[in-house]
Design a protein around this motif. Structure first.
Motif, PDB file in Angstrom:
ATOM      1  N   PRO B 177       7.499   6.290   3.753  1.00 21.12           N
ATOM      2  CA  PRO B 177       6.508   7.583   3.267  1.00 21.12           C
ATOM      3  C   PRO B 177       5.686   7.106   1.881  1.00 21.12           C
ATOM      4  N   ALA B 178       5.167   6.105   1.947  1.00 21.18           N
ATOM      5  CA  ALA B 178       4.502   5.538   0.702  1.00 21.18           C
ATOM      6  C   ALA B 178       3.395   4.373   1.220  1.00 21.18           C
ATOM      7  N   PRO B 179       2.424   4.274   0.135  1.00 24.49           N
ATOM      8  CA  PRO B 179       1.439   3.190   0.364  1.00 24.49           C
ATOM      9  C   PRO B 179       2.224   1.844   0.664  1.00 24.49           C
ATOM     10  N   PHE B 180       1.932   1.030   1.653  1.00 21.78           N
ATOM     11  CA  PHE B 180       2.548  -0.002   1.965  1.00 21.78           C
ATOM     12  C   PHE B 180       1.629  -1.335   1.986  1.00 21.78           C
ATOM     13  N   ASP B 181       1.934  -2.310   0.818  1.00 24.00           N
ATOM     14  CA  ASP B 181       0.917  -3.282   0.500  1.00 24.00           C
ATOM     15  C   ASP B 181       1.170  -4.402   1.344  1.00 24.00           C
ATOM     16  N   THR B 182       0.510  -4.424   2.276  1.00 22.51           N
ATOM     17  CA  THR B 182       0.596  -5.929   3.370  1.00 22.51           C
ATOM     18  C   THR B 182       0.526  -7.104   2.651  1.00 22.51           C
ATOM     19  N   SER B 183      -0.271  -7.218   1.660  1.00 20.35           N
ATOM     20  CA  SER B 183      -0.288  -8.454   0.852  1.00 20.35           C
ATOM     21  C   SER B 183       0.816  -8.771   0.187  1.00 20.35           C
ATOM     22  N   THR B 184       1.786  -7.910  -0.266  1.00 25.72           N
ATOM     23  CA  THR B 184       3.048  -8.326  -0.891  1.00 25.72           C
ATOM     24  C   THR B 184       4.121  -8.356  -0.169  1.00 25.72           C
ATOM     25  N   GLY B 185       4.082  -7.317   0.853  1.00 20.72           N
ATOM     26  CA  GLY B 185       5.149  -6.743   1.856  1.00 20.72           C
ATOM     27  C   GLY B 185       6.089  -5.803   0.985  1.00 20.72           C
ATOM     28  N   HIS B 186       5.694  -5.097   0.011  1.00 19.42           N
ATOM     29  CA  HIS B 186       6.256  -4.139  -0.981  1.00 19.42           C
ATOM     30  C   HIS B 186       5.681  -2.969  -0.763  1.00 19.42           C
ATOM     31  N   VAL B 187       6.424  -1.705  -0.729  1.00 19.44           N
ATOM     32  CA  VAL B 187       5.575  -0.192  -1.229  1.00 19.44           C
ATOM     33  C   VAL B 187       4.835  -0.655  -2.527  1.00 19.44           C
ATOM     34  N   SER B 188       3.636  -0.216  -2.436  1.00 21.30           N
ATOM     35  CA  SER B 188       2.615  -0.488  -3.012  1.00 21.30           C
ATOM     36  C   SER B 188       2.861  -0.010  -4.768  1.00 21.30           C
ATOM     37  N   SER B 189       3.638   0.803  -4.892  1.00 19.94           N
ATOM     38  CA  SER B 189       3.672   1.482  -6.362  1.00 19.94           C
ATOM     39  C   SER B 189       4.882   2.229  -6.232  1.00 19.94           C
ATOM     40  N   SER B 190       5.876   1.575  -7.396  1.00 19.18           N
ATOM     41  CA  SER B 190       7.271   1.958  -7.292  1.00 19.18           C
ATOM     42  C   SER B 190       7.332   3.420  -7.491  1.00 19.18           C
ATOM     43  N   SER B 191       6.328   4.145  -8.190  1.00 20.37           N
ATOM     44  CA  SER B 191       6.446   5.788  -8.609  1.00 20.37           C
ATOM     45  C   SER B 191       6.207   6.447  -7.239  1.00 20.37           C
ATOM     46  N   MET B 192       5.679   5.804  -6.280  1.00 18.50           N
ATOM     47  CA  MET B 192       5.606   6.551  -4.849  1.00 18.50           C
ATOM     48  C   MET B 192       6.695   6.647  -4.198  1.00 18.50           C
ATOM     49  N   LEU B 193       7.432   5.793  -4.457  1.00 15.99           N
ATOM     50  CA  LEU B 193       9.046   5.625  -3.589  1.00 15.99           C
ATOM     51  C   LEU B 193       9.950   5.196  -4.473  1.00 15.99           C
ATOM     52  N   ARG B 194      10.711   6.105  -5.233  1.00 21.53           N
ATOM     53  CA  ARG B 194      11.324   5.260  -6.293  1.00 21.53           C
ATOM     54  C   ARG B 194      12.772   4.654  -5.612  1.00 21.53           C
ATOM     55  N   GLY B 195      12.937   3.635  -5.943  1.00 19.70           N
ATOM     56  CA  GLY B 195      14.076   2.780  -5.575  1.00 19.70           C
ATOM     57  C   GLY B 195      13.667   1.813  -4.750  1.00 19.70           C
ATOM     58  N   TRP B 196      12.350   1.652  -4.402  1.00 21.76           N
ATOM     59  CA  TRP B 196      11.824   0.827  -3.407  1.00 21.76           C
ATOM     60  C   TRP B 196      10.988  -0.251  -3.782  1.00 21.76           C
ATOM     61  N   GLY B 197      10.588  -0.176  -5.016  1.00 22.04           N
ATOM     62  CA  GLY B 197       9.812  -0.985  -5.778  1.00 22.04           C
ATOM     63  C   GLY B 197      10.221  -2.309  -5.550  1.00 22.04           C
ATOM     64  N   GLY B 198       9.312  -3.561  -5.223  1.00 13.12           N
ATOM     65  CA  GLY B 198       9.603  -5.037  -5.223  1.00 13.12           C
ATOM     66  C   GLY B 198      10.345  -5.336  -4.047  1.00 13.12           C
ATOM     67  N   VAL B 199      10.957  -4.454  -3.146  1.00  5.96           N
ATOM     68  CA  VAL B 199      11.672  -4.810  -1.825  1.00  5.96           C
ATOM     69  C   VAL B 199      10.782  -5.363  -0.866  1.00  5.96           C
ATOM     70  N   GLU B 200      11.161  -6.583  -0.291  1.00  8.83           N
ATOM     71  CA  GLU B 200      10.453  -7.237   0.804  1.00  8.83           C
ATOM     72  C   GLU B 200      11.007  -6.499   1.989  1.00  8.83           C
ATOM     73  N   ILE B 201      10.517  -5.147   2.570  1.00  9.37           N
ATOM     74  CA  ILE B 201      11.272  -4.571   3.386  1.00  9.37           C
ATOM     75  C   ILE B 201      11.376  -5.265   4.882  1.00  9.37           C
ATOM     76  N   ALA B 202      10.307  -5.800   5.190  1.00 13.36           N
ATOM     77  CA  ALA B 202      10.479  -6.748   6.491  1.00 13.36           C
ATOM     78  C   ALA B 202      11.277  -7.519   6.221  1.00 13.36           C
ATOM     79  N   ARG B 203      11.425  -8.390   5.392  1.00 17.57           N
ATOM     80  CA  ARG B 203      12.233  -9.746   5.291  1.00 17.57           C
ATOM     81  C   ARG B 203      13.822  -9.102   5.315  1.00 17.57           C
ATOM     82  N   VAL B 204      13.893  -8.364   4.366  1.00 20.02           N
ATOM     83  CA  VAL B 204      15.513  -7.609   4.161  1.00 20.02           C
ATOM     84  C   VAL B 204      15.737  -7.140   5.503  1.00 20.02           C
ATOM     85  N   THR B 205      15.237  -6.510   6.089  1.00 19.91           N
ATOM     86  CA  THR B 205      15.659  -5.569   7.613  1.00 19.91           C
ATOM     87  C   THR B 205      15.652  -6.876   8.584  1.00 19.91           C
TER      88      THR B 205
END
Lengths: 418, 418
Positions: B177-205
């Motif tokens: 539920p936040a903008p997802f930056d396809t250039s980095t693979g991260h949620v694009s702004s950590s203030s939009m989904l706290r606790g998700w900043g910098g996590v490479e969601i696809a890789r980790v999962t």
């Protein structure tokens, strides 16, 4: 003829038997997936790609048609021999390449731009090279029929002065400073361009000229030109904004000008900045145009500076006049709010700012950048560039020419082997 | 691996020799335009089209691949025999047709939706049929690693309960539920989904599940599902808006979900409604979400109605409570202002309103329609329909499943004749 959702088409009134349309020919002959159709279909793909881009490097032609470089090379040779295409040596990323366009002698095209205050007409060869260019002032409340009459007379004169004749015109691209409804062929709201309501612009003009006419909003044409040869070249997601007497924008989405469901996309000038703001000519309140259009700027300066033209304001601002700098900067801030919203919605990687006010350079652009930086999501504005237009006052007319080339009816010469 | 602008891809960690990707195989073997490549290339086009649409009528398959009905029919037969596709009799515009999907037994896919307050996981077969569906509440400040751990455990359980194993998962679609930056693979702004900043969601999962994972913003997934099987079916230019605790939108442009230059398009919730309005969690002021997000509605009702949930507000509004009707209607007016601007820019022919607040029906929709009618250009709003979502609370999870099917790695069976 059934209505075409893409909008602009009008059949060429000349003899359809001798001037077959490449697309139609292939639609009839080709059975997709069969070997026999492959040669014809590949040839048509290449001609369409060249027309669509106005011209492009032979290496890009392979990419944009999905054909192998060898196939492209063979077909280009064949079409050059047939007098349909021409190639010019060029360099692309430091490597030598052939730049492919329609052949100069295929015919002429024309671009027409009805601006807020002027009419401009240009004639170009099929490579897009401008051969003649004329402009004249236009009353703000002129009627469409009078304007289109002037276009027809002017074009006939210009073509004659090039020792050519009107039947050599392959197509005409025509830009209007208002939303153009492709579902009706009319300017979509008569309040947006008085005297033009209900006029079927393409049909009327085509009848007078005997050539097919393709109409679009002028900001879309500006975007098209900046995309093909200006500040948005090779940018997939971009927006072109023209700030002048009127404010319009043309959106570039996936490398193409995006026109929306009925052709009226990109009306940035009528985005609401203040629900309770001044009444706009469109009937809404507080539109961007009421805060950043030339009329508002001139009104703001009337008491302190007397009656000025927009050109005066820009000159004075560049010379350091504080009042003029301030109104230009305030206009930039208003444009910035609208652009921040555009960026949140569309996430372009580049915004190109053109129109007369863009001649003020960073006096306009810095407040736009600052406001977008503050108001847009960091994700939307982070990798965004906001740059001045490269083609400046030429964008709209060059876009009209590009539109004409894109839709030009090209003779399929009898001497192309089938 | 070089970054891919389209975004989501991650190589499947299983043996590449046995599980070749259809696209890659053809990229290597095919010489475009030659007869020998035609059969393989046509086959790949058909599989890609079926995956892309989740499923479609055989007659549409001809249209969307550009192949002749006879070629499509032959290849579909061949791929059905090979166990890659399956057909189901259906009717389309009153005529009988075969509905073509991936074969049920090709494998499983999963959809995951991290909502503002809940986590939902579903497992489906390759036709998109949901076989298992679980949801659980989620703390607003949960951390990404904890959330993704729960997904992995839950999915393993669910797959096991279906008598299957994790390696049978062809792909996982995951919505945030936040903008997802396809250039980095991260949620694009950590203030939009706290606790998700910098996590490479696809890789980790993907590492936890051993299956490729494709991530997108949840409103884009809602738009995708409404486009494929809901209120935006067959609409080329549309917008899906989800109004709930958060406000997001997914744009449909030329029949595809549009993601922008780095994947963050459609952030309607953070369009500025009032430059001097309340501070938003995104850091800007007066965003739409500060006027129409659930938190604002609950805050407005606190004094008069005490502590309510969004569900309470909707129930009371439907029962006729004047205060609750008023806050829902005011939210509709705010959404209407943002949508009027969206319509001026994008000229869609349909806007689909979903999210929890849409359960209030016309109490929300009528003020939206009224405001868009007043604030948008007549050209932009004239032919526009504003309709409720059809899939309601199911849109995001069905979109996640559709995303998984679109990107599913399909085995090219040895028994397909080449």
């Amino acid at each position: 003829m059934a209505p075409r959702p893409s909008g602009f088409s009008l059949l060429h009134p000349t003899d359809a038997a001798t001037t077959a349309r490449v697309k139609d020919v292939n639609a009839k002959r080709a059975t997709p997936g069969s070997q026999t159709s492959l040669r014809e279909s590949n040839r048509a793909r290449i001609i369409e790609a060249v027309k669509h881009h106005g011209g492009l490097a032979q290496v890009e032609l392979a990419g944009s048609t999905g054909l192998s470089p060898a196939t492209v090379s063979n077909i280009v040779k064949e079409l050059v021999a047939a007098g349909i295409l021409q190639t010019t040596p060029s360099t692309r990323s430091g490597r030598r390449s052939q730049y492919v366009t329609l052949a100069r002698n295929v015919g002429l095209v024309a671009g027409v731009h009805f601006g807020a205050r002027h009419l401009r007409v240009a004639v170009a060869d099929a490579t897009g090279q401008v051969l003649a260019d004329q402009r004249m002032p236009l009353g703000t409340d002129h009627r469409a029929d009078a304007g289109l009459d002037r276009v027809a007379l002017l074009l006939a004169d210009m073509v004659e002065s090039l020792d050519a004749t009107l039947p050599e015109l392959l197509a005409v691209g025509l830009g209007v400073p208002a939303p153009f409804d492709t579902s009706t062929g009319h300017v979509s709201s008569s309040s947006m361009l008085r005297g033009w309501g209900g006029v079927e612009i393409a049909r009327v003009t085509s009848k007078r000229l005997g050539a097919p006419v393709f109409v679009d909003n002028d900001a879309n044409l500006g975007a098209l030109a900046e995309l093909r040869q200006g500040a948005a070249k090779d940018v997939a997601q971009a927006a072109y904004v023209s700030v002048s007497h009127r404010i319009g924008s043309g959106l570039i989405i996936n490398g193409e000008v995006y026109r929306g469901s009925i052709g009226t996309a990109g009306e940035l000038g009528h985005v609401t900045i203040d629900e309770d703001g001044p009444i706009c000519r469109c009937g809404n309140r507080g539109c961007l145009e009421t805060f950043a259009g030339a009329q508002h700027l001139l009104e703001l300066l009337r008491v302190s500076h007397g009656a000025l033209t927009l050109r005066d304001v820009i000159r004075l601002a560049l010379e350091g006049d504080a009042g003029c700098r301030r109104v230009v900067a305030d206009a930039g801030r208003a444009v910035g709010i609208a652009l921040a919203n555009l960026c949140n919605l569309l996430n372009p990687s580049r915004v190109v700012v053109g129109g007369e006010l863009a001649r003020a350079g960073d006096i306009l652009l810095d407040p736009i950048r600052e406001t977008v930086g503050r108001s847009a999501l960091p994700a939307a504005s982070g990798a965004l560039e906001i740059v001045p237009a490269e083609l400046q006052g030429e964008a709209e007319i060059l876009g009209a020419i590009a539109l004409a080339i894109e839709h030009a009816t090209v003779n399929v010469m009898a001497n192309v082997p089938s």
